[in-house]
Write a protein that holds these residues in place. Structure first.
Motif, PDB file in Angstrom:
ATOM      1  N   UNK A 120      -4.300   7.593  -8.121  1.00 49.97           N
ATOM      2  CA  UNK A 120      -3.210   8.314  -8.784  1.00 49.97           C
ATOM      3  C   UNK A 120      -2.053   7.407  -9.175  1.00 49.97           C
ATOM      4  N   UNK A 121      -1.549   6.603  -8.249  1.00 49.31           N
ATOM      5  CA  UNK A 121      -0.372   5.785  -8.532  1.00 49.31           C
ATOM      6  C   UNK A 121      -0.701   4.451  -9.191  1.00 49.31           C
ATOM      7  N   UNK A 122      -1.962   4.074  -9.207  1.00 44.75           N
ATOM      8  CA  UNK A 122      -2.326   2.730  -9.679  1.00 44.75           C
ATOM      9  C   UNK A 122      -1.886   2.464 -11.120  1.00 44.75           C
ATOM     10  N   UNK A 123      -2.141   3.359 -12.087  1.00 47.57           N
ATOM     11  CA  UNK A 123      -1.699   3.061 -13.462  1.00 47.57           C
ATOM     12  C   UNK A 123      -0.183   2.890 -13.572  1.00 47.57           C
ATOM     13  N   UNK A 124       0.558   3.634 -12.765  1.00 50.47           N
ATOM     14  CA  UNK A 124       2.015   3.514 -12.779  1.00 50.47           C
ATOM     15  C   UNK A 124       2.442   2.127 -12.298  1.00 50.47           C
ATOM     16  N   UNK A 125       1.821   1.659 -11.220  1.00 46.80           N
ATOM     17  CA  UNK A 125       2.107   0.308 -10.731  1.00 46.80           C
ATOM     18  C   UNK A 125       1.680  -0.744 -11.759  1.00 46.80           C
ATOM     19  N   UNK A 129      -3.582  -7.428 -10.734  1.00 46.90           N
ATOM     20  CA  UNK A 129      -3.269  -6.203  -9.983  1.00 46.90           C
ATOM     21  C   UNK A 129      -4.491  -5.732  -9.204  1.00 46.90           C
ATOM     22  N   UNK A 130      -5.645  -5.825  -9.828  1.00 48.33           N
ATOM     23  CA  UNK A 130      -6.875  -5.424  -9.135  1.00 48.33           C
ATOM     24  C   UNK A 130      -7.176  -6.369  -7.974  1.00 48.33           C
ATOM     25  N   UNK A 131      -6.910  -7.660  -8.144  1.00 56.59           N
ATOM     26  CA  UNK A 131      -7.114  -8.620  -7.055  1.00 56.59           C
ATOM     27  C   UNK A 131      -6.189  -8.315  -5.885  1.00 56.59           C
ATOM     28  N   UNK A 132      -4.969  -7.903  -6.180  1.00 61.41           N
ATOM     29  CA  UNK A 132      -4.035  -7.514  -5.116  1.00 61.41           C
ATOM     30  C   UNK A 132      -4.597  -6.331  -4.328  1.00 61.41           C
ATOM     31  N   UNK A 133      -5.138  -5.344  -5.031  1.00 62.99           N
ATOM     32  CA  UNK A 133      -5.727  -4.184  -4.352  1.00 62.99           C
ATOM     33  C   UNK A 133      -6.919  -4.608  -3.499  1.00 62.99           C
ATOM     34  N   UNK A 134      -7.787  -5.446  -4.045  1.00 61.30           N
ATOM     35  CA  UNK A 134      -8.936  -5.921  -3.274  1.00 61.30           C
ATOM     36  C   UNK A 134      -8.485  -6.664  -2.020  1.00 61.30           C
ATOM     37  N   UNK A 135      -7.485  -7.528  -2.162  1.00 64.79           N
ATOM     38  CA  UNK A 135      -6.966  -8.251  -0.998  1.00 64.79           C
ATOM     39  C   UNK A 135      -6.414  -7.278   0.038  1.00 64.79           C
ATOM     40  N   UNK A 136      -5.756  -6.223  -0.416  1.00 67.86           N
ATOM     41  CA  UNK A 136      -5.215  -5.220   0.506  1.00 67.86           C
ATOM     42  C   UNK A 136      -6.330  -4.511   1.257  1.00 67.86           C
ATOM     43  N   UNK A 147      -0.218   1.016  -2.978  1.00 69.48           N
ATOM     44  CA  UNK A 147      -0.655  -0.372  -2.883  1.00 69.48           C
ATOM     45  C   UNK A 147       0.195  -1.199  -1.929  1.00 69.48           C
ATOM     46  N   UNK A 148       1.505  -1.115  -2.037  1.00 67.11           N
ATOM     47  CA  UNK A 148       2.355  -1.907  -1.152  1.00 67.11           C
ATOM     48  C   UNK A 148       2.145  -1.521   0.305  1.00 67.11           C
ATOM     49  N   UNK A 149       1.995  -0.230   0.557  1.00 66.85           N
ATOM     50  CA  UNK A 149       1.778   0.210   1.930  1.00 66.85           C
ATOM     51  C   UNK A 149       0.456  -0.312   2.472  1.00 66.85           C
ATOM     52  N   UNK A 150      -0.603  -0.237   1.677  1.00 70.56           N
ATOM     53  CA  UNK A 150      -1.897  -0.705   2.165  1.00 70.56           C
ATOM     54  C   UNK A 150      -1.874  -2.204   2.437  1.00 70.56           C
ATOM     55  N   UNK A 151      -1.270  -2.972   1.544  1.00 71.37           N
ATOM     56  CA  UNK A 151      -1.150  -4.405   1.777  1.00 71.37           C
ATOM     57  C   UNK A 151      -0.350  -4.668   3.058  1.00 71.37           C
ATOM     58  N   UNK A 152       0.781  -3.984   3.193  1.00 67.82           N
ATOM     59  CA  UNK A 152       1.613  -4.177   4.379  1.00 67.82           C
ATOM     60  C   UNK A 152       0.906  -3.767   5.655  1.00 67.82           C
TER      61      UNK A 152
END
Length: 525
Positions: free
Chosen positions: A47-52, A100-107, A147-152
């Motif tokens: 849901x929030x991914x396109x906004x980010x 952005x997708x790499x950031x999500x994968x890393x998270x 995304x930020x929460x999952x990474x954190x």
């Protein structure tokens, strides 16, 4: 001296009969499968991914001749900036979409491996945590693109593992590593930092109680925990930084509901069915005496449970805070849990059920992701037909709500039109621009129409406004929508034009329809 719960857990699992390689092979295969909903598509269906992603495009363009004429970048000393700090730097060597997708994968990798790391610190072997982490990888809030929460949280899990694994005498190394983790978490997401600190605080409380530690020693250890966070908070306040905006809301009646509704972020029925099946399994194992929880784990269980009940659902204008505690508990607590079924039949049944839940969750996530590939492509192609500087309003054809609990598979569409801010240099009022959370703000002419967060407005409300009514649940920025906006994206299945005299049909897709807004008589643009 009394042994700690962690030491006891390690002792229980030191036996000649080590776990075989089959669970590791199975876990590795499932882990690869778990990443496919992100690897298989250019834009993950969250849901929030396109906004980010839209914000990342604007950050990368900032300071160049192509910078946005509508939005400006405003950096402050504030938390919740992991994505904003990392992706623009990655985008120097790859596309913004890929970064952005790499950031999500890393998270995702940090989340799963962080849960395993805690288990290795506690038990010294791989057992349960990895499978539970895969089970919740597309739960709420992860499937909704936080995304930020999952990474954190992934970083926080590794930080907890390091704190538990380092020997007691390595105080300087522990403090240095802890300070580093706190710094990263502060930049990544404040609530991830809170979960990390709260979990370690519970462990230290248990340690002080069980060992009857001297007060001076306990004070030193708690001071070590608190000092880096307090220093960063003080620095932020001194620099005039903020943490989001005002707005705390409790939804106490929903607390029991979310226990069964958050396991899958794309389907409420699947979530409820899988959660009920797991609850029955836990009851059966507990009744058979097959569950053993280390004492430190029991303190963390009770503490996180009380926190879940006490915390507002919305805190500092951040939604679903209590759900973040649920998923954190699911990632942390299995490390302290040993499962010893009394029979092979029960063991096999438990393993098959867990495997079935993992495959059901991952299978649905992949199905939804693939189904949005063409939708997102059609949406982006359509942005090329918008006028530069368009003012885009987002509506929905039904009364789905935010989130649309009746059909969570529709949720990945809610923020997708915000990508128009990049592809058409458009203004979209619901682009995330919350002060203290995103380093982006609309320029002066658009300030009155912007909101930090927002959801699609039911098109029936827009029709009521156009006919002179004043629905109480319509946000202020939409009150004069015929005057203030040029284009309308109506999300949901294709339907007849709801206002032929006010909307000019442009194009349609199975999940959205685009209209040009006809200027009402007597209203200027």
């Amino acid at each position: 001296m009394e042994r700690s719960g962690i030491e006891a857990g390690r002792a229980e699992t030191r036996s000649p009969a080590r776990a075989g390689t089959l669970p590791l092979i199975l876990f590795a295969g499932l882990f690869v499968l778990a990443l496919l909903p992100v690897l298989a598509v250019p834009i993950p269906a969250m849901a929030d991914y396109p906004n980010h992603l839209a914000r990342m495009y604007l950050l990368v363009r900032d300071g160049t001749p192509a910078e946005s004429p509508i939005y400006r970048v405003v950096w402050t000393l504030a938390p919740n900036l992991a994505l904003d700090l990392v992706v623009p730097r990655l985008a120097r060597v790859m596309s913004v979409e890929a970064a952005t997708r790499l950031f999500l994968l890393a998270s995702q990798v940090l989340t799963v491996t962080g849960a395993v790391a805690i288990e290795l610190a506690v038990k010294r072997r791989f057992a349960l945590s990895g499978f539970i982490a895969l089970m919740v990888l597309y739960s709420v809030p992860f499937a909704w693109g936080f995304l930020n929460f999952q990474f954190g949280l992934g970083v926080g899990l590794w930080g907890i593992a390091a704190w538990l694994a380092l020997p007691e005498r390595a105080r300087l190394r522990r403090f240095a590593l802890h300070a580093l983790v706190v710094g990263v978490l502060f930049a990544a997401h404040l609530f991830a930092l809170g979960i990390y600190g709260f979990t370690l605080g519970l462990h230290e409380l248990w340690r002080a109680w069980s060992r009857r530690a001297p007060r001076g020693e306990s004070a030193l250890r708690f001071g070590t925990l608190a000092l880096p966070a307090l220093a960063l908070l003080g620095l932020m306040l001194a620099a005039g930084g903020t943490v989001g905006e005002a707005g705390n809301r409790w939804h106490l009646a929903l607390k029991p509901f979310w226990l069964f509704a958050s396991l899958n972020g794309y389907s409420l029925p699947l979530s409820a069915a899988c959660s009920a099946a797991l609850a029955i399994l836990i009851y059966a194992l507990a009744r058979a005496g097959a569950l053993r929880l280390a004492e430190s784990g029991a303190w963390i269980l009770v503490g996180l449970g009380l926190l879940y009940l006490a915390v507002p659902s919305t805190l500092l204008d951040t939604a679903f805070v209590d759900l973040r505690i649920l998923v954190a508990a699911a990632l942390i607590l299995p490390a302290f849990l040993t499962v010893v079924p009394p029979s092979r039949r029960l063991a096999r049944g438990a393993a098959l059920l867990v495997l079935a839940v993992i495959l059901a969750n991952l299978g649905l996530a992949l199905t939804v992701a693939l189904s949005y590939r063409a939708t997102y492509a059609a949406l982006i192609a359509g942005f090329g037909r918008l006028e530069k500087g368009a003012r885009v309003l987002i509506a929905e054809s039904g009364e789905g709500g935010n989130p649309p609990m009746a059909d969570l598979a529709a949720y990945p569409m809610y923020n997708a039109p915000t990508l128009a801010v990049h592809y058409a240099d458009a203004f979209v009022p619901t682009l995330f621009t919350s002060a203290g959370k995103q380093p982006l703000a609309p320029r002066e002419p658009y300030l009155r129409l912007a909101v930090p967060y927002g959801a699609p407005i039911p098109v029936t409300r827009l029709r009521d406004l156009a006919e002179g009514a004043s629905p109480p649940d319509v946000p202020a920025y939409a009150r004069f929508w015929q005057r203030d906006f040029t284009d309308l994206y109506v999300l949901g299945p294709a339907a007849p034009n709801p206002m032929p005299d006010r909307l000019e049909f442009r194009e349609a897709d199975p999940r959205f329809t685009v209209y040009r807004i006809r200027r009402a008589e007597g209203l200027g643009r």
